[in-house]
Design a protein around this motif. Structure first.
Motif, PDB file in Angstrom:
ATOM      1  N   ASP A 108     -47.810  44.618  -6.142  1.00 40.81           N
ATOM      2  CA  ASP A 108     -46.885  45.651  -5.683  1.00 40.81           C
ATOM      3  C   ASP A 108     -45.481  45.052  -5.592  1.00 40.81           C
ATOM      4  O   ASP A 108     -45.180  44.282  -4.670  1.00 40.81           O
ATOM      5  N   LEU A 109     -44.635  45.388  -6.569  1.00 40.26           N
ATOM      6  CA  LEU A 109     -43.251  44.917  -6.603  1.00 40.26           C
ATOM      7  C   LEU A 109     -42.288  46.103  -6.587  1.00 40.26           C
ATOM      8  O   LEU A 109     -41.207  46.031  -7.165  1.00 40.26           O
ATOM      9  N   ILE A 145     -35.725  34.126  -9.727  1.00 38.22           N
ATOM     10  CA  ILE A 145     -36.925  33.315  -9.522  1.00 38.22           C
ATOM     11  C   ILE A 145     -37.669  33.091 -10.838  1.00 38.22           C
ATOM     12  O   ILE A 145     -37.634  33.926 -11.743  1.00 38.22           O
ATOM     13  N   CYS A 146     -38.328  31.941 -10.955  1.00 39.24           N
ATOM     14  CA  CYS A 146     -39.153  31.659 -12.130  1.00 39.24           C
ATOM     15  C   CYS A 146     -40.610  31.937 -11.800  1.00 39.24           C
ATOM     16  O   CYS A 146     -41.210  31.267 -10.956  1.00 39.24           O
ATOM     17  N   LEU A 147     -41.168  32.963 -12.462  1.00 38.96           N
ATOM     18  CA  LEU A 147     -42.581  33.314 -12.326  1.00 38.96           C
ATOM     19  C   LEU A 147     -43.238  33.353 -13.709  1.00 38.96           C
ATOM     20  O   LEU A 147     -44.179  34.093 -13.947  1.00 38.96           O
ATOM     21  N   ALA A 148     -42.725  32.520 -14.606  1.00 37.01           N
ATOM     22  CA  ALA A 148     -43.247  32.494 -15.969  1.00 37.01           C
ATOM     23  C   ALA A 148     -44.731  32.156 -15.964  1.00 37.01           C
ATOM     24  O   ALA A 148     -45.174  31.220 -15.291  1.00 37.01           O
ATOM     25  N   GLY A 149     -45.514  32.963 -16.695  1.00 35.93           N
ATOM     26  CA  GLY A 149     -46.945  32.719 -16.824  1.00 35.93           C
ATOM     27  C   GLY A 149     -47.773  33.089 -15.615  1.00 35.93           C
ATOM     28  O   GLY A 149     -48.986  32.865 -15.593  1.00 35.93           O
ATOM     29  N   ALA A 150     -47.148  33.672 -14.591  1.00 34.88           N
ATOM     30  CA  ALA A 150     -47.873  34.002 -13.363  1.00 34.88           C
ATOM     31  C   ALA A 150     -48.872  35.139 -13.594  1.00 34.88           C
ATOM     32  O   ALA A 150     -48.661  36.016 -14.426  1.00 34.88           O
ATOM     33  N   ASN A 151     -49.949  35.123 -12.828  1.00 35.13           N
ATOM     34  CA  ASN A 151     -50.929  36.214 -12.870  1.00 35.13           C
ATOM     35  C   ASN A 151     -50.573  37.200 -11.765  1.00 35.13           C
ATOM     36  O   ASN A 151     -50.896  36.991 -10.599  1.00 35.13           O
ATOM     37  N   LEU A 152     -49.872  38.261 -12.146  1.00 38.02           N
ATOM     38  CA  LEU A 152     -49.398  39.268 -11.200  1.00 38.02           C
ATOM     39  C   LEU A 152     -50.093  40.599 -11.441  1.00 38.02           C
ATOM     40  O   LEU A 152     -49.512  41.666 -11.270  1.00 38.02           O
ATOM     41  N   GLN A 153     -51.346  40.524 -11.822  1.00 38.27           N
ATOM     42  CA  GLN A 153     -52.146  41.722 -12.100  1.00 38.27           C
ATOM     43  C   GLN A 153     -52.163  42.632 -10.880  1.00 38.27           C
ATOM     44  O   GLN A 153     -52.541  42.220  -9.774  1.00 38.27           O
ATOM     45  N   GLY A 154     -51.708  43.873 -11.051  1.00 36.95           N
ATOM     46  CA  GLY A 154     -51.791  44.865  -9.987  1.00 36.95           C
ATOM     47  C   GLY A 154     -50.895  44.615  -8.788  1.00 36.95           C
ATOM     48  O   GLY A 154     -51.022  45.286  -7.767  1.00 36.95           O
ATOM     49  N   LEU A 171     -47.805  44.135 -19.640  1.00 38.32           N
ATOM     50  CA  LEU A 171     -47.505  45.160 -18.637  1.00 38.32           C
ATOM     51  C   LEU A 171     -48.323  46.418 -18.891  1.00 38.32           C
ATOM     52  O   LEU A 171     -47.875  47.528 -18.635  1.00 38.32           O
ATOM     53  N   ARG A 172     -49.523  46.247 -19.365  1.00 40.05           N
ATOM     54  CA  ARG A 172     -50.364  47.408 -19.668  1.00 40.05           C
ATOM     55  C   ARG A 172     -50.619  48.226 -18.399  1.00 40.05           C
ATOM     56  O   ARG A 172     -50.954  47.682 -17.347  1.00 40.05           O
ATOM     57  N   ASN A 173     -50.442  49.544 -18.542  1.00 40.12           N
ATOM     58  CA  ASN A 173     -50.697  50.481 -17.437  1.00 40.12           C
ATOM     59  C   ASN A 173     -49.819  50.221 -16.212  1.00 40.12           C
ATOM     60  O   ASN A 173     -50.135  50.670 -15.112  1.00 40.12           O
ATOM     61  N   ALA A 174     -48.716  49.506 -16.389  1.00 40.74           N
ATOM     62  CA  ALA A 174     -47.818  49.240 -15.257  1.00 40.74           C
ATOM     63  C   ALA A 174     -46.981  50.475 -14.929  1.00 40.74           C
ATOM     64  O   ALA A 174     -46.761  51.347 -15.772  1.00 40.74           O
ATOM     65  N   ASP A 175     -46.507  50.549 -13.694  1.00 42.79           N
ATOM     66  CA  ASP A 175     -45.642  51.634 -13.241  1.00 42.79           C
ATOM     67  C   ASP A 175     -44.215  51.110 -13.181  1.00 42.79           C
ATOM     68  O   ASP A 175     -43.884  50.275 -12.334  1.00 42.79           O
ATOM     69  N   LEU A 176     -43.369  51.585 -14.117  1.00 39.29           N
ATOM     70  CA  LEU A 176     -41.972  51.173 -14.180  1.00 39.29           C
ATOM     71  C   LEU A 176     -41.045  52.377 -14.030  1.00 39.29           C
ATOM     72  O   LEU A 176     -39.908  52.356 -14.499  1.00 39.29           O
ATOM     73  N   ALA A 209     -49.318  46.552 -12.599  1.00 33.33           N
ATOM     74  CA  ALA A 209     -48.373  46.233 -11.516  1.00 33.33           C
ATOM     75  C   ALA A 209     -47.492  47.438 -11.207  1.00 33.33           C
ATOM     76  O   ALA A 209     -47.229  48.269 -12.072  1.00 33.33           O
ATOM     77  N   ASN A 210     -47.041  47.510  -9.965  1.00 34.74           N
ATOM     78  CA  ASN A 210     -46.140  48.588  -9.554  1.00 34.74           C
ATOM     79  C   ASN A 210     -44.728  48.026  -9.477  1.00 34.74           C
ATOM     80  O   ASN A 210     -44.384  47.270  -8.563  1.00 34.74           O
ATOM     81  N   LEU A 211     -43.911  48.391 -10.464  1.00 35.55           N
ATOM     82  CA  LEU A 211     -42.515  47.966 -10.533  1.00 35.55           C
ATOM     83  C   LEU A 211     -41.575  49.166 -10.446  1.00 35.55           C
ATOM     84  O   LEU A 211     -40.437  49.107 -10.911  1.00 35.55           O
ATOM     85  N   ALA A 212     -42.050  50.233  -9.840  1.00 32.95           N
ATOM     86  CA  ALA A 212     -41.225  51.435  -9.713  1.00 32.95           C
ATOM     87  C   ALA A 212     -39.944  51.103  -8.954  1.00 32.95           C
ATOM     88  O   ALA A 212     -39.961  50.441  -7.914  1.00 32.95           O
ATOM     89  N   GLU A 213     -38.809  51.543  -9.513  1.00 35.37           N
ATOM     90  CA  GLU A 213     -37.487  51.364  -8.930  1.00 35.37           C
ATOM     91  C   GLU A 213     -37.098  49.892  -8.777  1.00 35.37           C
ATOM     92  O   GLU A 213     -36.167  49.564  -8.030  1.00 35.37           O
TER      93      GLU A 213
END
Length: 204
Positions: free
Chosen positions: A68-69, A57-66, A104-109, A87-91
């Protein structure tokens, strides 16, 4: 890239280019940016009825602040310049995903699978990447200040010019990683495997 990989990439991306796919991609982006349930829409776009399937998928430039992914399938997705702070990108599956210039500041990866991912010039400061797979990922010029990279697999990764000031690399794998001009000032490097760590941590 092998022919099989190239074919898989085209299959994942092309499905969003049909009239139905374009409408679904727009609806998913809108749901993600507004905090709505994107998974129910994703099921309609997935060939195997998988609510986590956002491959290509293309989500370029999207605002995905916080957003849950957790456990999202984002292989070959275009997330260039997206805002994904906290954002939560765990697993999540981020194999071959393009995140160049994303924040991706403070993101969960934690435990994310991001082998061959593109993170050039990303701001990943203070993110948690413990146990993530970043083998052969491109992190040139990325900002990883204060990030937690405990047990992260960075084998063959490109970390040239990356800012790892104060990062925790305890138990990380850096075999064959490119570290030229990486800033490791104050980084925790206990039990690191491999890596050309020419700059020792500043423990003063």
């Amino acid at each position: 890239m092998s022919n099989d990989q190239s074919d898989h990439e085209h299959i994942l991306r092309d499905r969003w280019n049909s009239p139905k796919g374009t409408d679904l991609a727009h609806a998913i982006r809108t749901a993600l940016e507004s905090g709505e349930d994107w998974r129910r829409i994703t099921r309609d776009a997935s060939s195997w009825n998988d609510e986590h399937d956002l491959g290509g998928i293309c989500l370029a430039g999207a605002n995905l602040q916080g957003v849950d992914l957790r456990s999202a399938y984002l292989a070959y997705a275009d997330l260039r310049d997206a805002t994904m702070n906290e954002a939560n990108l765990a697993e999540a599956m981020l194999t071959n995903t393009d995140l160049a210039g994303a924040s991706l500041r403070n993101a969960d990866l934690r435990e994310a699978k991001a082998g061959l991912g593109v993170f050039t010039h990303c701001d990943i400061s203070h993110a948690v990447l413990d146990g993530a797979l970043l083998a052969r990922a491109r992190l040139g010029g990325a900002r990883l200040t204060g990030a937690s990279l405990r047990r992260t697999n960075l084998a063959g990764a490109d970390l040239r010019d990356a800012d790892l000031t104060g990062a925790d690399l305890s138990g990380a794998t850096l075999v064959s990683a490119l570290m030229d001009n990486a800033d490791l000032t104050g980084a925790i490097l206990s039990n690191v495997r491999g890596g050309n760590l020419s700059q020792p941590p500043d423990n003063s």
